[in-house]
Structures are given as structure tokens and as C-alpha cells.
Design a protein around this motif. Structure first.
Motif, PDB file in Angstrom:
ATOM      1  N   PRO A 112       0.830  -1.219   0.000  1.00 54.60           N
ATOM      2  CA  PRO A 112       0.000   0.000   0.000  1.00 54.60           C
ATOM      3  C   PRO A 112       0.863   1.269   0.000  1.00 54.60           C
ATOM      4  N   ILE A 113       0.234   2.355  -0.427  1.00 53.56           N
ATOM      5  CA  ILE A 113       0.948   3.647  -0.517  1.00 53.56           C
ATOM      6  C   ILE A 113       1.133   4.239   0.886  1.00 53.56           C
ATOM      7  N   LYS A 114       2.378   4.654   1.160  1.00 48.42           N
ATOM      8  CA  LYS A 114       2.686   5.275   2.447  1.00 48.42           C
ATOM      9  C   LYS A 114       3.209   6.705   2.279  1.00 48.42           C
ATOM     10  N   HIS A 115       3.890   6.935   1.146  1.00 50.81           N
ATOM     11  CA  HIS A 115       4.507   8.245   0.914  1.00 50.81           C
ATOM     12  C   HIS A 115       3.758   8.984  -0.189  1.00 50.81           C
ATOM     13  N   LEU A 116       3.313  10.185   0.129  1.00 44.21           N
ATOM     14  CA  LEU A 116       2.595  11.004  -0.845  1.00 44.21           C
ATOM     15  C   LEU A 116       3.466  12.218  -1.137  1.00 44.21           C
ATOM     16  N   TRP A 129      -4.922  16.569  12.385  1.00 44.56           N
ATOM     17  CA  TRP A 129      -5.956  15.829  11.646  1.00 44.56           C
ATOM     18  C   TRP A 129      -5.341  14.809  10.678  1.00 44.56           C
ATOM     19  N   GLN A 130      -4.022  14.703  10.701  1.00 45.18           N
ATOM     20  CA  GLN A 130      -3.406  13.816   9.713  1.00 45.18           C
ATOM     21  C   GLN A 130      -3.639  12.351  10.036  1.00 45.18           C
ATOM     22  N   ARG A 131      -3.878  11.588   9.012  1.00 45.09           N
ATOM     23  CA  ARG A 131      -4.158  10.160   9.180  1.00 45.09           C
ATOM     24  C   ARG A 131      -2.854   9.429   9.499  1.00 45.09           C
ATOM     25  N   PRO A 132      -2.939   8.405  10.335  1.00 45.38           N
ATOM     26  CA  PRO A 132      -1.711   7.665  10.649  1.00 45.38           C
ATOM     27  C   PRO A 132      -1.255   6.851   9.437  1.00 45.38           C
ATOM     28  N   GLY A 133       0.010   6.592   9.382  1.00 45.21           N
ATOM     29  CA  GLY A 133       0.539   5.688   8.349  1.00 45.21           C
ATOM     30  C   GLY A 133       0.863   6.345   7.023  1.00 45.21           C
ATOM     31  N   LEU A 134       0.594   7.638   6.903  1.00 41.42           N
ATOM     32  CA  LEU A 134       0.899   8.326   5.635  1.00 41.42           C
ATOM     33  C   LEU A 134       1.880   9.466   5.901  1.00 41.42           C
ATOM     34  N   GLN A 135       2.791   9.653   4.967  1.00 39.15           N
ATOM     35  CA  GLN A 135       3.736  10.773   5.118  1.00 39.15           C
ATOM     36  C   GLN A 135       3.674  11.680   3.899  1.00 39.15           C
TER      37      GLN A 135
END
Ligand code: F6P
Length: 552
Positions: free
Chosen positions: A143-147, A169-175
Motif C-alpha cells: 500500500p501507498i505510504k509516501h505522498l 488531523w493527519q491520518r496515521p501511516g501516511l507521510q
């Protein structure tokens, strides 16, 4: 230079200026002790306290009349209904439609804009769902982790500002990452921090022609190939937002992954469009809608409130009072909230690219000052750096202090100190500390007269520096949206009064053209630099070529 265009209210304002030019703010407060309450207004979750300004109620009336002399009402209507008010480019200016929750009948060239906006929002939502659910995977099935946002100017500044402000408000697991500059450091640092198999690159470029973005996107595409991404998997790693769909597809973004942008959205107003995609990706579509709702609330206030109680109008005319009457050259924006540390940079583009103009919208040289230099940074950090100049420098610099009653994180003691300092700076700027007071204090402390005479003038703080206090209960998606929209409308009102087009930016073009030609000279391997280069260039071109061992 004249003060302003010859509006009917101008002579009266000039007279008021002469009467108020030297009067201390403390006198105004003495005459009107309730000034702070009377000169405050609320809109969309924000409170503006404009009591610490060198105005009286009647001057404010005159300033508001100035906006009416400039036909603000009809101009605002033209903006909101999609008239081509960006006349030099024959474009409408409809960032407000992007955040409209209803279905107003706004048309551009006979085409309704709302269906396209809704369609785009729904595409954004689907894309976010796929990323958040883990359904969208990279070429190895992870799955995508880095945007990674690849974009510059309006395709970067607003996005970063919002995401920093909405960190809680940032979702966990995404950077989130940004590749912005043509400086290779930006690219290298980001590539070192991401895992290619789990990366989604978002190429944001209204034109899809901006050098920095094109170069960075190409470099990333090559890097992904080197990392092992098969060509057929490109669709899983690249999306684009552009009004130049063809160019995005030619670059190699799958046609299904190109989200639209319209020529009626200016770059510096584009965070509300799909250009802002990284915002809902990192926080959720619900948060993006809340941000838009806050901006819409400010749009509605701007559209409906009486000019004298209209926050963007008041802020705009106060800015004009100092720029055009008092001769102020700059405006400081000081958020007392670390999450807003990028807000001044966003405002720099918003304000200076919009109102840094020297001709009217009919092509005549302006005879009055237009947009000021916008600068700033977070408090209390600035207090230990540049506030000295604000308090005791020779220049008059109006200040916006932005503060929150509640800070989203951290100990209450810090929060209390932060707000105390926001208020303390507002007071110190407005009222200062008169020399008489310094002298009395020094005398009481037993200083000799000679020392007092020497030091007291150096220690005295003149005050009379104008301050707007802009306060919200909490920094939340809605209040952030309202704050950004407030400044957008302020810039618009000032542009109307200055009679300039706030929506083009021809000034940035020359540098791009010169850059292209100088690049050719720096890198050309066959032909040595031509002897008839413009003055000042040859030595540098020769030195650069020699340094890189290219023939000279
Ligand atoms: O050079 C200025 C500018 O055109 C801005 O107005 C714009 O926000 C930025 O460059 C990026 O442009 P684009 O989104 O077309 O890459």
C-alpha cells in the motif's frame, strides 16, 4: 506619486490624515475607553480587533466610503458570478465556486461550472478512499505510504500551509513530502526519505510547463525506473492535476489519473481545487470539506455583510490607510501558533503576486503605491529577532497578530504564555513606553541625570504602531479555511481600490525567458558564449563554464 485615484472621499481622508498623523493611540483610547469592544467584529469563527489602529470611527467611515467610491459592490458581484474580471487574460476568477456547497448557476462562456467541480470532488474522494483503504498499491503490491507533491508557487505553498496547520488531523501511516525547487537538494532529500514501492507522486501544475516541476517530475520518473518500477505500473505511482491535460498525458501520467483544473482558478487560489489533493489524502475528504466550509462562511460574510462590518473590507482599507497615507512599505503577519508558520509564505505569494502591479487594469501607470511587501513569522520566535525593528525602528510597519485561544496540543502553561505574549506585543506596539516614564523609573532607581539623558531616549518605545488582532477559538479546518479566504478577499478589495488586475502575474515571465537563454549559454558544449551577451553576463558564464570544464 499621488495618494490614490481621485475618489470623491479622498480629500476628506487627506484632511483626516493630517489631523491624525501625529496623534498617539493612547489619546484615542482615552477618548473612547470601550474602543476595543466597539472596534471588533466577528465572522466565520474569527474575531478581528482593529482598535489599535490610528483611526477614529469617522475615519473608518471615510475609508469604507473609499471602497464604495471604487465600486466594490459591483466588482465583488462580478467576481462571484464568474465575469471575466482577469481582463488581461480574459478569464473569470472563481476560486469561490470551488468551495461553494450549493448549486449556484455560475457559468463561464455559457458553461455551468458547478457540475465539473462536483465531478472533480467525487474523483478526489474515490482516489482518497482507494489510498486510505489500502486498495491502491504500488508495483510490488504494497500500500501507498509516501505522498509526494511535485509543484511550486500556488501548486505548493497553500497545500503545505494547510497541512502544517492541520497536523493533528493527519491520518496515521501516511507521510507527506514536497519536491519544489530546481535546487537539486530538494529532490535528493525527498528521494532519500521515501520508499519507491510505496510512493505516489502528485504532479501539481496548472500549466504543466513550469520548469521546476517539469524537471523534478522527469527526474522522479527516471529514478522510479531505476528503482525497478515496470513501465506498466506507472499508473500506480503518478497522478497529475493540470489544466494542460494533454501535456500531462504526454509526460506519461495515465489519462485516468489526470484531474482537471480550469483557467478560472488562479495558481495562488488553487489549493481549493484538485491541486490541493494532498490535503484530503493526508487528512480525509471530510476535513477538506470542513476547510472549504470555513472558506465558504467567509465568502458569505464578504458577500453579504455591510461594508462597515465586513472583515475583509476593514482589513483592506486599513492596509490602504497605511500604504497610501502613512507611506508604510511593508506589512508583517505574525501568527502566534507554530502550526501557522508557513502562512506568511503563502500570503507572500497571494498578496505580492496579486497586487505587486505598476499599471492599472486599463494599462496606465499607477500614480499611487500598490501592494506592500508582506513578511512575517511565528511568535514568540520573532520577538527575539525582528520585533526590535517593529518597536524602535524608523519604519512604520503595520502588524497582523494571529492568535488562538486554545492550542491543539501541549501543556496549558505554554498555551497561556503564548496568548499572554500575543497580547503583550499588541499593547507594546500600540502604546510603547514613553520617554517620560523611562526617565521617572531611572530617577527612582537613582541614576545620575547625565546617564538618564543618555539612556532614556534609547530605551523609550514610541508605540503608535498599528496592530490588528485576529483571534480564533481554535485552529480547526473551518477557522483555517476562513482565515485563508479572509486574506484572499482582502487582497481583492485592495486591488479594486488600486484599480489593478490582481489576477495576472506578467512580472514573473521575464526571469523565465532569461533563465532559458542563460541556461543555453551555461551548458552549450559546442559554441563558446557569444561576445555580444548583455553586460554583466560574460564573466559569470565564462567562470561557470571553466569551473565545470566546458570549453570557453
Ligand atoms: O511563476 C509563477 C507561477 O505561475 C504562479 O502563479 C504559479 O502558482 C506557479 O508559477 C506554478 O505554476 P504551475 O501550477 O502552472 O506549475
Amino acid at each position: 506619486m499621488t495618494t490614490l485615484p481621485p475618489y470623491p472621499s479622498l480629500p476628506g481622508l487627506q484632511q483626516s490624515f493630517r489631523a491624525l498623523e501625529h496623534s498617539p493611540m493612547s489619546d484615542l483610547f482615552e477618548k473612547e475607553p470601550d474602543r476595543c469592544r466597539q472596534m471588533s467584529l466577528q465572522a466565520a469563527g474569527l474575531t478581528l480587533d482593529y482598535s489599535r489602529h490610528r483611526i477614529t470611527a469617522s475615519v473608518l467611515e471615510q475609508l469604507v466610503q473609499l471602497s464604495e467610491d471604487a465600486h466594490l459592490g459591483p466588482c465583488r458581484q462580478a467576481l462571484l458570478q464568474g465575469d471575466p474580471i482577469n481582463q488581461s487574460e480574459d478569464r473569470a476568477v472563481l476560486h469561490t465556486a470551488l468551495r461553494h456547497p450549493g448549486d449556484p448557476d455560475i457559468q463561464v462562456a455559457g458553461q455551468a461550472v458547478m457540475p465539473a467541480i462536483r465531478q472533480c470532488l467525487s474523483t478526489m474522494e474515490k482516489l482518497c478512499d482507494q489510498i486510505h483503504s489500502g486498495q491502491w498499491v504500488g508495483w510490488t503490491g504494497k500500500p501507498i505510504k509516501h505522498l509526494i507533491n511535485i509543484g511550486i508557487g500556488g501548486s505548493f505553498l497553500g497545500i503545505r500551509t494547510v497541512l502544517e496547520a492541520l497536523a493533528p488531523w493527519q491520518r496515521p501511516g501516511l507521510q507527506a513530502h514536497y519536491i519544489v525547487n530546481v535546487d537539486p537538494t530538494d529532490l535528493a532529500n525527498t528521494l532519500a526519505a521515501i520508499d519507491p514501492e510505496c510512493s505516489l507522486f502528485i504532479i501539481c501544475s496548472k500549466s504543466f510547463a513550469t520548469l521546476e516541476t517539469r524537471l523534478n517530475a522527469e527526474a522522479v520518473r527516471d529514478w522510479m525506473r531505476q528503482q525497478g518500477m515496470p513501465e506498466e505500473a506507472r499508473k500506480r505511482h503518478f497522478v497529475a492535476i493540470s489544466s494542460n491535460r494533454e501535456q500531462a498525458v504526454r509526460f506519461g501520467v495515465d489519462a485516468d489519473n489526470v484531474l482537471p483544473l480550469w483557467d478560472w482558478v488562479g495558481g495562488r487560489y488553487s489549493l481549493w481545487s484538485a491541486i490541493g489533493l494532498l490535503i484530503p489524502l493526508m487528512t480525509g475528504m471530510d476535513v477538506f470539506r470542513r476547510l472549504q466550509a470555513g472558506a465558504f462562511a467567509m465568502d458569505e460574510h464578504f458577500r453579504t455583510a455591510e461594508p462597515a462590518a465586513n472583515m475583509p473590507v476593514i482589513m483592506a482599507v486599513l492596509g490602504i490607510w497605511y500604504s497610501n497615507f502613512f507611506g508604510a512599505q511593508s506589512q508583517a503577519v505574525l501568527p502566534y501558533a507554530s502550526q501557522l508558520s508557513s502562512f506568511p509564505s503563502h500570503l507572500q505569494q497571494l498578496d505580492m503576486e496579486s497586487n505587486g502591479k505598476r499599471t492599472t487594469n486599463t494599462g496606465h501607470a499607477v500614480e499611487w503605491e500598490t501592494g506592500p511587501v508582506i513578511w512575517g513569522g511565528v511568535g514568540t520566535n520573532g520577538q527575539h529577532a525582528y520585533h526590535q525593528l517593529l518597536h524602535q525602528g524608523t519604519r512604520l510597519i503595520p502588524v497582523d497578530i494571529i492568535a488562538t485561544l486554545d492550542n491543539t496540543s501541549g501543556p496549558g502553561l505554554h498555551r497561556d504564555w503564548l496568548f499572554a505574549h500575543a497580547l503583550a506585543q499588541a499593547q507594546a506596539l500600540a502604546f510603547g513606553c514613553p520617554e517620560s516614564e523611562v526617565r521617572a523609573r531611572m530617577a527612582a532607581q537613582g541614576y545620575e541625570q547625565g546617564v538618564i539623558d543618555c539612556l532614556a531616549p534609547q530605551k523609550a518605545i514610541p508605540g503608535n504602531r498599528p496592530v490588528s488582532l485576529l483571534v480564533m477559538d481554535k485552529l480547526e479546518p473551518e477557522t483555517l479555511g476562513a482565515l485563508i479566504a479572509l486574506y484572499e478577499h482582502k487582497v481583492f478589495v485592495q486591488g479594486v481600490i488600486w484599480q489593478i488586475n490582481s489576477f495576472d502575474q506578467f512580472g514573473v515571465e521575464l526571469g523565465k525567458v532569461l533563465g532559458d537563454s542563460i541556461f543555453e549559454h551555461l551548458t552549450g558544449t559546442q559554441t563558446p558564449p557569444e561576445p555580444d551577451l548583455p553586460p554583466g553576463l560574460s564573466p559569470w558564464i565564462e567562470r561557470y563554464r571553466a569551473f565545470h570544464k566546458r570549453c570557453v
